[in-house]
Design an enzyme around this catalytic site. Sequence first.
Site, mmCIF file in Angstrom:
data_model
loop_
_atom_site.group_PDB
_atom_site.id
_atom_site.type_symbol
_atom_site.label_atom_id
_atom_site.label_comp_id
_atom_site.label_asym_id
_atom_site.label_seq_id
_atom_site.Cartn_x
_atom_site.Cartn_y
_atom_site.Cartn_z
ATOM 1 N N GLU A 1 0.772 -1.642 0.064
ATOM 2 C CA GLU A 1 0.174 0.239 0.071
ATOM 3 C C GLU A 1 0.769 1.129 -0.139
ATOM 4 O O GLU A 1 0.311 1.774 -0.775
ATOM 5 C CB GLU A 1 -0.644 -0.026 1.140
ATOM 6 C CG GLU A 1 -2.249 -1.328 0.947
ATOM 7 C CD GLU A 1 -3.142 -0.716 2.560
ATOM 8 O OE1 GLU A 1 -2.474 -0.572 3.801
ATOM 9 O OE2 GLU A 1 -3.978 -2.012 2.308
ATOM 10 N N HIS B 1 9.712 -0.985 2.662
ATOM 11 C CA HIS B 1 9.482 -1.427 4.213
ATOM 12 C C HIS B 1 9.117 -2.803 5.097
ATOM 13 O O HIS B 1 8.591 -3.566 3.714
ATOM 14 C CB HIS B 1 8.192 -0.742 5.084
ATOM 15 C CG HIS B 1 7.146 -1.048 4.213
ATOM 16 N ND1 HIS B 1 6.636 -0.299 2.719
ATOM 17 C CD2 HIS B 1 5.419 -1.924 4.597
ATOM 18 C CE1 HIS B 1 4.516 -0.568 2.830
ATOM 19 N NE2 HIS B 1 4.583 -1.603 3.632
HETATM 20 P P1 AMP Z 1 1.878 -1.550 3.182
HETATM 21 O O1 AMP Z 1 0.799 -3.178 3.132
HETATM 22 O O2 AMP Z 1 2.902 -3.721 3.315
HETATM 23 O O3 AMP Z 1 2.724 -1.224 1.778
HETATM 24 O O4 AMP Z 1 2.184 -1.528 4.364
HETATM 25 C C1 AMP Z 1 1.434 -0.573 5.253
HETATM 26 C C2 AMP Z 1 1.449 -0.224 6.363
HETATM 27 O O5 AMP Z 1 1.980 0.856 6.291
HETATM 28 C C3 AMP Z 1 0.068 -0.753 6.983
HETATM 29 O O6 AMP Z 1 0.464 -1.740 7.681
HETATM 30 C C4 AMP Z 1 -0.355 0.493 7.552
HETATM 31 O O7 AMP Z 1 -0.623 0.286 9.187
HETATM 32 C C5 AMP Z 1 1.163 0.933 7.863
HETATM 33 N N1 AMP Z 1 0.873 3.019 7.175
HETATM 34 C C6 AMP Z 1 0.154 3.591 6.742
HETATM 35 N N2 AMP Z 1 0.663 5.042 7.249
HETATM 36 C C7 AMP Z 1 1.628 4.618 8.724
HETATM 37 C C8 AMP Z 1 2.469 5.999 9.715
HETATM 38 N N3 AMP Z 1 2.336 7.586 9.127
HETATM 39 N N4 AMP Z 1 2.842 5.368 10.812
HETATM 40 C C9 AMP Z 1 3.078 3.926 10.864
HETATM 41 N N5 AMP Z 1 2.403 3.437 10.041
HETATM 42 C C10 AMP Z 1 1.805 3.594 9.238
#
Ligand code: AMP
Length: 116
Positions: free
Chosen positions: A95, A100
Amino acid sequence: MENCIFCKIAEGDIPTDFLYESEHVLAFRDIQPIAPVHVLIIPKKHIASVNDVEQGDQNVMGELFVAARTVAKKLQITEDGYKLLIRTGVHGGQEVPHIHMHVIGGAQLTENIHPI
Ligand code: AMP
Ligand code: ZN
């Protein structure tokens, strides 16, 4: 990278508590945790996804793992174990387009990687 939320975190534009910081990487708690321990580790440099890792990024990528084990130790999940997850692209469910590594643990985890 402009409008990248994780670049903003890395640049201090979004106040965030870091669980770990090294020259090239940062760790902070996921805003929507799916387990008792759910930490994200990012390179400070914008790399969009695994598809965008280049020659020369080896040290940065290695630091992600050093950060993971340091965070795991700090949060006392090394013995029980945990999962590391890097989603990539649409099928991977990525997302946020800034690479990460999720560190997920603190409870027994199920498998959930089957095709829809
Ligand atoms: P992914 O689906 O692997 O791209 O994971 C994105 C992750 O980022 C999700 O688990 C979200 O909850 C997390 N996320 C998005 N914005 C933030 C933020 N500002 N601080 C911490 N985590 C975040
Ligand atoms: Zn970024």
